[in-house]
Motif scaffolding. Structure first.
Motif, PDB file in Angstrom:
ATOM      1  N   LEU A  68       0.835  -1.187   0.000  1.00 57.00           N
ATOM      2  CA  LEU A  68       0.000   0.000   0.000  1.00 57.00           C
ATOM      3  C   LEU A  68       0.873   1.241   0.000  1.00 57.00           C
ATOM      4  O   LEU A  68       1.842   1.335   0.762  1.00 57.00           O
ATOM      5  CB  LEU A  68      -0.923   0.024   1.225  1.00 57.00           C
ATOM      6  N   ALA A  93       0.471  -4.048   4.029  1.00 60.22           N
ATOM      7  CA  ALA A  93      -0.083  -2.769   4.490  1.00 60.22           C
ATOM      8  C   ALA A  93       0.821  -2.034   5.457  1.00 60.22           C
ATOM      9  O   ALA A  93       0.636  -0.834   5.685  1.00 60.22           O
ATOM     10  CB  ALA A  93      -1.447  -2.985   5.145  1.00 60.22           C
ATOM     11  N   PRO A 118      -5.359  -6.073   2.414  1.00 62.72           N
ATOM     12  CA  PRO A 118      -4.145  -5.466   2.974  1.00 62.72           C
ATOM     13  C   PRO A 118      -3.690  -6.278   4.194  1.00 62.72           C
ATOM     14  O   PRO A 118      -4.490  -6.539   5.096  1.00 62.72           O
ATOM     15  CB  PRO A 118      -4.602  -4.056   3.384  1.00 62.72           C
ATOM     16  N   THR A 128     -15.644  -2.007   3.369  1.00 61.85           N
ATOM     17  CA  THR A 128     -14.419  -2.349   4.084  1.00 61.85           C
ATOM     18  C   THR A 128     -14.762  -2.886   5.462  1.00 61.85           C
ATOM     19  O   THR A 128     -15.618  -2.321   6.156  1.00 61.85           O
ATOM     20  CB  THR A 128     -13.516  -1.113   4.230  1.00 61.85           C
ATOM     21  N   ALA A 143      -5.874   1.613   0.316  1.00 57.42           N
ATOM     22  CA  ALA A 143      -6.407   0.275   0.045  1.00 57.42           C
ATOM     23  C   ALA A 143      -7.465   0.317  -1.053  1.00 57.42           C
ATOM     24  O   ALA A 143      -7.495  -0.560  -1.929  1.00 57.42           O
ATOM     25  CB  ALA A 143      -6.987  -0.312   1.326  1.00 57.42           C
TER      26      ALA A 143
END
Length: 382
Positions: free
Chosen positions: A32, A253, A164, A134, A150
């Motif tokens: 990310l 992430a 992630p 999410t 993301a």
């Protein structure tokens, strides 16, 4: 070559292959990217929370600080908590109109686990115009660009699900031995660059702490109802998407997202007991995987200590490869290495022993009906 030398050679070859795979993933796994990002489509973040009064306010503060999202909504479900989770969340939300807090006091229905039921309920509360859905666990901490990064990666890859992988923080000795194994388990066995381009269900990787869905794809498979009875609902839903011909992709992430999943040895043991029994399809699969792990990661260091000549050299090579794979996987996850990470990698044979003990404990608890997590019996409701 003697049978013992052949066994050490085979074990060291497994370790070497793991190190090569981890190196490829250290180079090739997408990460990310920090901002600036701009996401103009409606994004809804869902947070299922059960007895999270001490962790949830920090996540709420992180969500309030998110940037790069022009239309963010946050749904928080207090899932029958007994520790004041709703009060803590309400105080943290203050007067932010983007947040909606609700509470569920109904026990999960027949065939549902607690978390899948909570996630399904949250999905039902989304507004019709939501385009990205999410899910975040309450113990995740986010940098200000995390959600936008993301979603940007989800759209860049044209995937149905972006996974992630948060940096798994580890502070106690037990956590340092075990938690890095989560990333190592896929980083040393699965070429992510290949997996991200395929729809093979067997190549799916997911972490339920942070999942980003294209909501149309999520709804097309039935959402969390499709995996209602799964204790590893994150991996199960990724596989459902892949079976439907949709791609799921993995990205590192850290440091945009991190979590300390368990705090201390007792919580870690209880947490792993909750799901390890299901990891490889049952006891036979666990025995097979455990046996391979024991041979691959115990035999080379034993040969390095007790062997002679070529056997010792092969054992040293295999042990060094295993340590290298651990270090590569950890640096992939965190973006850096700390001294504690190096010590834990050197202790990799002990990590494998701890994992095997946790696996045995999980199967025993499953067979005796002793599996519980946060006051609930683990497994689908009967």
């Amino acid at each position: 070559m003697t049978p013992a030398a052949r066994a050490v050679t085979a074990a060291s070859a497994v370790s070497a292959l793991g190190a090569l795979t981890a190196l490829a993933n250290r180079v090739g796994t997408p990460r990310l990217r920090p901002g600036p990002h701009r996401v103009d489509e409606p994004v809804t973040v869902c947070v299922p929370a059960r007895d999270e009064a001490d962790r949830l306010p920090a996540l709420i503060a992180d969500l309030r600080a998110q940037r790069g999202l022009t239309d963010l909504r946050v749904l928080i479900l207090d899932d029958a908590s007994t520790d004041g989770t709703s009060d803590a969340a309400r105080a943290a939300i203050a007067d932010d109109p983007r947040f909606r807090l609700t509470r569920n006091d109904i026990h999960p229905g027949r065939g549902w686990t607690g978390k899948t039921a909570a996630c399904a309920r949250l999905a039902e509360l989304t507004t019709p115009d939501t385009r990205v859905l999410t899910f975040l666990d309450a113990d995740v901490r986010l940098a200000p660009d995390a959600v936008a990064a993301a979603v940007t990666e989800l759209r860049r890859t044209r995937a149905a699900l972006m996974c992630p992988w948060p940096w798994q923080r580890a502070e106690s000795p037990a956590e340092r031995l075990v938690q890095p194994l989560l990333c190592w388990s896929w980083a040393s066995t699965l070429p992510v660059a290949v997996a991200n381009r395929t729809t093979f269900a067997s190549m799916a990787v997911a972490c339920g702490q942070f999942l980003v869905f294209d909501i149309a794809a999520y709804r097309a498979i039935g959402g969390h109802a499709a995996v209602a009875d799964s204790v590893t609902e994150d991996l199960a839903i990724a596989r459902e998407l892949r079976r439907a011909g949709q791609r799921t992709v993995l990205a590192a992430a850290g440091p945009l997202a991190e979590t300390r999943m368990y705090r201390g040895a007792s919580e870690l043991a209880e947490g792993y007991a909750r799901w390890l029994w299901s990891a490889y399809g049952g006891p036979a699969g666990s025995v097979a995987v455990g046996s391979i792990a024991a041979l691959a990661f115990w035999l080379p260091p034993l040969a390095a200590i007790l062997g002679r000549g070529g056997v010792r050299r092969i054992g040293l090579t295999g042990y060094a490869a295993a340590v290298t794979a651990r270090l590569l996987a950890r640096s992939l996850e965190t973006g850096r290495l700390e001294r504690a990470d190096v010590v834990a990698a050197v202790a990799h044979p002990l990590s494998v022993a701890a994992y095997l003990a946790l696996s045995v404990g999980s199967h025993h608890a499953r067979l005796t009906g002793a599996l519980r997590w946060k006051g609930r019996t683990v497994g689908p409701s009967r």
